[in-house]
Design a protein around this motif. Sequence first.
Motif, PDB file in Angstrom:
ATOM      1  N   TYR A   5       0.832  -1.201   0.000  1.00  0.00           N
ATOM      2  CA  TYR A   5       0.000   0.000   0.000  1.00  0.00           C
ATOM      3  C   TYR A   5       0.866   1.251   0.000  1.00  0.00           C
ATOM      4  N   ASP A  24     -11.283 -10.635   3.182  1.00  0.00           N
ATOM      5  CA  ASP A  24     -10.802  -9.492   2.398  1.00  0.00           C
ATOM      6  C   ASP A  24     -11.362  -9.578   0.981  1.00  0.00           C
ATOM      7  N   LYS A  25     -12.571  -9.081   0.807  1.00  0.00           N
ATOM      8  CA  LYS A  25     -13.196  -9.022  -0.524  1.00  0.00           C
ATOM      9  C   LYS A  25     -13.757  -7.609  -0.708  1.00  0.00           C
ATOM     10  N   PRO A  26     -13.028  -6.776  -1.418  1.00  0.00           N
ATOM     11  CA  PRO A  26     -13.405  -5.357  -1.492  1.00  0.00           C
ATOM     12  C   PRO A  26     -14.566  -5.042  -2.401  1.00  0.00           C
ATOM     13  N   ASP A  27     -14.936  -5.960  -3.307  1.00  0.00           N
ATOM     14  CA  ASP A  27     -15.911  -5.620  -4.342  1.00  0.00           C
ATOM     15  C   ASP A  27     -17.313  -6.178  -4.100  1.00  0.00           C
ATOM     16  N   ARG A  67     -16.030  -2.127   0.251  1.00  0.00           N
ATOM     17  CA  ARG A  67     -14.759  -1.791   0.900  1.00  0.00           C
ATOM     18  C   ARG A  67     -13.782  -1.112  -0.058  1.00  0.00           C
ATOM     19  N   ASP A  68     -14.072  -1.201  -1.342  1.00  0.00           N
ATOM     20  CA  ASP A  68     -13.226  -0.522  -2.324  1.00  0.00           C
ATOM     21  C   ASP A  68     -13.644   0.932  -2.526  1.00  0.00           C
ATOM     22  N   LYS A 112     -16.429   2.051  -3.769  1.00  0.00           N
ATOM     23  CA  LYS A 112     -17.371   2.266  -4.869  1.00  0.00           C
ATOM     24  C   LYS A 112     -18.813   2.125  -4.382  1.00  0.00           C
TER      25      LYS A 112
END
Length: 527
Positions: free
Chosen positions: A32, A312-315, A340-341, A343
Amino acid sequence: MYSTCYNHFVRIQSETFLNAKPETVLKDAFGYDSFRHHQENIIRNVLSGKDTLAVMPTGGGKSLCYQIPALIMPGITIVISPLISLMQDQVSSLDKKGISSVFINSTLEWEEFLETAARIKNGDVKIVYVSPEGLSSNKIKDLLTNPKVLVSCVCIDEAHCISEWGHDFRPDYLEIFQIRSLCPNAVMLALTATATEMVRNDIVRNLGMKNPTVFISSFNRPNIYLSVKPKIAPLDLVCDCIERHKGESGIIYCLSRRQVDELTTSLKHLKYSVKPYHAGLKDEIRAKNQEAFIQGKVDIIVATVAFGMGIDKPDVRYVINYDLPKSIEEYYQEIGRAGRDGKPSEALLLFSRGDVHKIKYFFEDLADKSKAENLLNAMVNYGAMHMCRRRSLLGYFGEVYDTEKHPEQTKCCDICSRGKTPLYDVTIPVQKFLCCMIRTNERFGTAYVVDVLLGSRQKRIVENKHNKISTWGIGKDIEKDKWFQLVDLMLMAGYIKKEGEYNILKLTSSARQLLATREQIFLPIEL
């Protein structure tokens, strides 16, 4: 041969970041470019040796707050985690990054434990995950007090579980207090996504934290659109939401395993890409379904409450609560797994008062039902309200949300999207309800008063001779569910209040004044 090479690889990784700068570890170990929220301040506070309590929203990057210090400090970091599956996921994720971590829980055979303990003593491990109940075992006490083992940090994940005022109190968490005596020189870090002021005070006291610095991030997730719909034809509502996000990832939460299985079957028949997840499935099936969802091989997961912790699944584009959650905290954690992303994402709650009775069934074995019922009542009020849901949700956690300061979020929920909520004259129905409360001597809860207004002849009403009073049956022109909605609005308007363990309704001084002056009453409900 493999073990020797592996240990050498890990030892190099451990030494690489010893005493490094946090931003260096963030970039080189985790990839990051910049910190989020309070991450950097929390990490620096821990590295300075100060006890720390961090309240960060779901998806706010809590894990990095202990993982980065763990690589910078000498010795090991102990992470106390409530779920075995969560520990395993975290260890697997860290191993892929070349960071050595292990878990110690009931799944380990004795030989496996001995091998794990040897690696810890040899300095080949940086992060050790332990269950709260595991701390009370002699084998772990002996390991943590071994002269070869240096514990630099103790991190308590899901720290709200230590509070009886929290939504997920676990008695095993009270055992954590003893780790202060086992590792007196270790800095303590408590992490949670949901904690009211009362819960935060409990965490500090029950963990024996020493003058901790408290970091509270905003609970606002502006990219998540909040909506509530009456639970009428629920399968149709679910399908409508799925179609709005066709081909995208979504989670549907149900109260029971049976409901998970039934809804999964229904969606499969409609040709949707869906898998179930609950404790009744075999471990390997749960793991397979979870992995398929994370990798995008399955669009939808239908699950009970535990699913999603630490994943951890941002979409994830939408979260549907098919059944009413047991508390605002549980609801907030679940919807926080969407977007989490950053959007645009959606949180849809299917609201039905019938779910309240199902949930109360789970309270039967609790020593103190009143706390659980208070949490549930707050959730019911949220579902029934007619004001900005975001303002209400944030207000629950003590955060003031000013829509004037956030003009870009004027349509942040279904209520706000409708524009200014119209008010209706409900003077007569309110007067009827208040008078019925008086005629029944303000000794009963909402359901009883509503039944009297609807002219019920149930045994208790007849025995109390409340079928003889003047307000019996005078509310038949209004549907039962509408009466409950009106009561919620009267509570929010301050005309009535609930008291005691059984939520007995009482009139406030405002209500008595309204009855005396016969003033008109306007509320956002059409009867």
